[in-house]
Design an enzyme around this catalytic site. Structure first.
Site, short mmCIF file in Angstrom:
data_model
loop_
_atom_site.label_atom_id
_atom_site.label_comp_id
_atom_site.label_asym_id
_atom_site.label_seq_id
_atom_site.Cartn_x
_atom_site.Cartn_y
_atom_site.Cartn_z
N LYS A 110 30.11 52.81 38.96
CA LYS A 110 30.88 52.15 37.90
C LYS A 110 31.27 53.14 36.81
CE LYS A 110 29.02 47.57 38.78
NZ LYS A 110 27.95 46.63 38.45
N LYS A 189 40.60 47.57 54.82
CA LYS A 189 39.66 46.53 54.42
C LYS A 189 40.22 45.73 53.23
CE LYS A 189 35.14 45.73 52.51
NZ LYS A 189 34.48 45.94 51.27
N LYS A 192 39.75 43.50 46.39
CA LYS A 192 40.45 43.30 45.12
C LYS A 192 41.00 44.62 44.62
CE LYS A 192 37.51 39.80 43.83
NZ LYS A 192 36.09 39.96 43.60
P1 ADP Z 1 36.12 43.43 46.52
O1 ADP Z 1 36.10 44.62 47.46
O2 ADP Z 1 37.33 42.61 46.72
O3 ADP Z 1 35.89 43.83 45.07
P2 ADP Z 1 33.43 42.53 46.37
O4 ADP Z 1 32.92 43.92 46.39
O5 ADP Z 1 33.39 41.76 45.09
O6 ADP Z 1 34.93 42.53 46.95
O7 ADP Z 1 32.72 41.72 47.53
C1 ADP Z 1 31.91 40.61 47.36
C2 ADP Z 1 31.33 40.29 48.73
O8 ADP Z 1 32.36 40.01 49.68
C3 ADP Z 1 30.50 41.44 49.31
O9 ADP Z 1 29.28 40.90 49.78
C4 ADP Z 1 31.32 41.99 50.44
O10 ADP Z 1 30.51 42.39 51.50
C5 ADP Z 1 32.22 40.82 50.83
N1 ADP Z 1 33.54 41.35 51.21
C6 ADP Z 1 34.50 41.77 50.36
N2 ADP Z 1 35.59 42.18 51.03
C7 ADP Z 1 35.32 42.03 52.35
C8 ADP Z 1 36.05 42.27 53.55
N3 ADP Z 1 37.28 42.75 53.52
N4 ADP Z 1 35.46 41.99 54.73
C9 ADP Z 1 34.20 41.49 54.77
N5 ADP Z 1 33.46 41.23 53.67
C10 ADP Z 1 33.99 41.49 52.48
#
Ligand code: ADP
Ligand code: TRP
Length: 319
Positions: A110, A189, A192
């Site tokens: 972060k 992948k 966000k």
């Molecule tokens: P982002 O990458 O959108 O910021 P987060 O890190 O907040 O997503 O992810 C929250 C949860 O959702 C995590 O446990 C993560 O493993 C799951 N997750 C996020 N994106 C994916 C994806 N593309 N495929 C599978 N699981 C995902």
């Protein structure tokens, strides 16, 4: 099994969040104890807008309820509605070695991304340990990025137990299966941070537009294609039933189809897959009293449990 998990109210969930996390931890709601909370105190380390944080917290609660979290089975609450957590956080912090937190990669990530270096980011895992320990949780379903925080929680609990007696239950992480990574609109992948996501509760029209714009390769239509390596097929298979999947797979293998048709089919299954949740969410949104009541009941149940555990900890350490 006593299950607990927290979710930060940092934005609206996308398909990746649903299949990679939300769906899996909601599936654990029928355990002996299941607590799910909106980690608004953790989100305070990054969101500097009171109204936004308040609204995000309610939105996230409604998202979970709409997606199947049953408040009669599980306890759903907002983290800050259990002030015992902040109290416990201090008791834990007083015995947490600096080195333990200095090793946490999530903090370093972060800071690396340019977030302001605030103490709350550094002590974040101690607050998370308080969340977990306050409810005698033994299983914590989390994404793989959070496993280190659960290990830190175990170390903190062990240090406290070593100093003051057996106060805390040691939790174990249950790593969610995100092996099947949900691809985004660019084939990478879904995330966000890459701007390639499709939100679960996005309005249908813009959602369909996004689906129609999903990147595809430029191989000729007539070529046979391997469905398993195609991100459009991977997305389709998240939503479709076995029959529709094998039909689509045969079409890929035979060749002679256009990606536009696959996208239309994807839009159709995705919209119908979340149709019930969408309806439920609209209902909740028009009955905020009910949402507040669910969260109020959840907080009362959570406080009763946390109150017992925090008393145990205070008695043990002499405050
Ligand atoms: P982002 O990458 O959108 O910021 P987060 O890190 O907040 O997503 O992810 C929250 C949860 O959702 C995590 O446990 C993560 O493993 C799951 N997750 C996020 N994106 C994916 C994806 N593309 N495929 C599978 N699981 C995902
Ligand atoms: N740190 C978690 C995340 O960013 C959210 C969280 C806070 C949590 N407290 C928790 C998860 C306790 C599990 C248990 O995803």
């Amino acid at each position: 099994m006593k299950v607990l998990s927290g979710i930060q109210p940092t934005g609206r969930p996308h398909w990746g969040n649903y299949f990679g996390a939300i769906q899996q931890y909601i599936a654990l709601q029928n355990e002996e104890q299941s607590f799910y909370f909106i980690a608004n105190l953790h989100a305070l380390t990054t969101i500097r807008d009171g109204e936004k944080l308040r609204q995000n917290s309610l939105d996230t609660a409604m998202d979970l309820l709409a997606l199947g979290l049953d408040p009669d089975q599980a306890t759903l609450f907002i983290q800050s509605d259990v002030p015992e957590i902040s109290e416990l956080c201090w008791l834990l912090m007083s015995g947490t070695p600096m080195g333990l937190l200095e090793r946490c990669v999530s903090y370093k990530d972060k800071i690396g991304k340019g977030l302001p270096v605030v103490t709350g980011l550094f002590t974040y895992p101690v607050l998370q340990a308080a969340d977990i320990l306050a409810y005698d949780s033994d299983v914590v379903p989390v994404g793989s990025d959070q496993v280190q925080h659960i290990e830190v929680c175990r170390d903190i609990a062990q240090a406290f137990n070593h100093n003051f007696g057996e106060v805390f239950t040691l939790p174990k992480p249950k790593v969610l299966d995100s092996s099947a990574k949900v691809p985004g609109t660019d084939g990478e992948k879904m995330s966000k941070s890459y701007g390639n996501f499709i939100e679960i509760f996005e309005d249908v029209k813009p959602m369909k537009k996004k689906i129609m714009r999903i990147a595809t390769d430029s191989r000729p239509m007539e070529d046979a294609k391997d469905p398993e390596t195609d991100h459009l097929y991977q997305l389709f298979s998240l939503f479709a039933d076995e029959e529709a999947k094998s039909e689509m797979a045969s079409m890929y293998r035979a060749g002679g189809f256009g990606y536009g048709d696959v996208k239309k089919a994807l839009a159709e299954v995705a919209v119908s897959y979340f149709a019930e949740a969408r309806e439920k969410r609209a209902e909740l949104e028009s009955d905020m009293d009910k949402v507040h009541q669910i969260l109020g009941d959840g907080a009362a149940r959570a406080r009763a449990k946390a109150g017992e555990v925090v008393k145990r900890a205070k008695d043990a350490c002499g405050v």
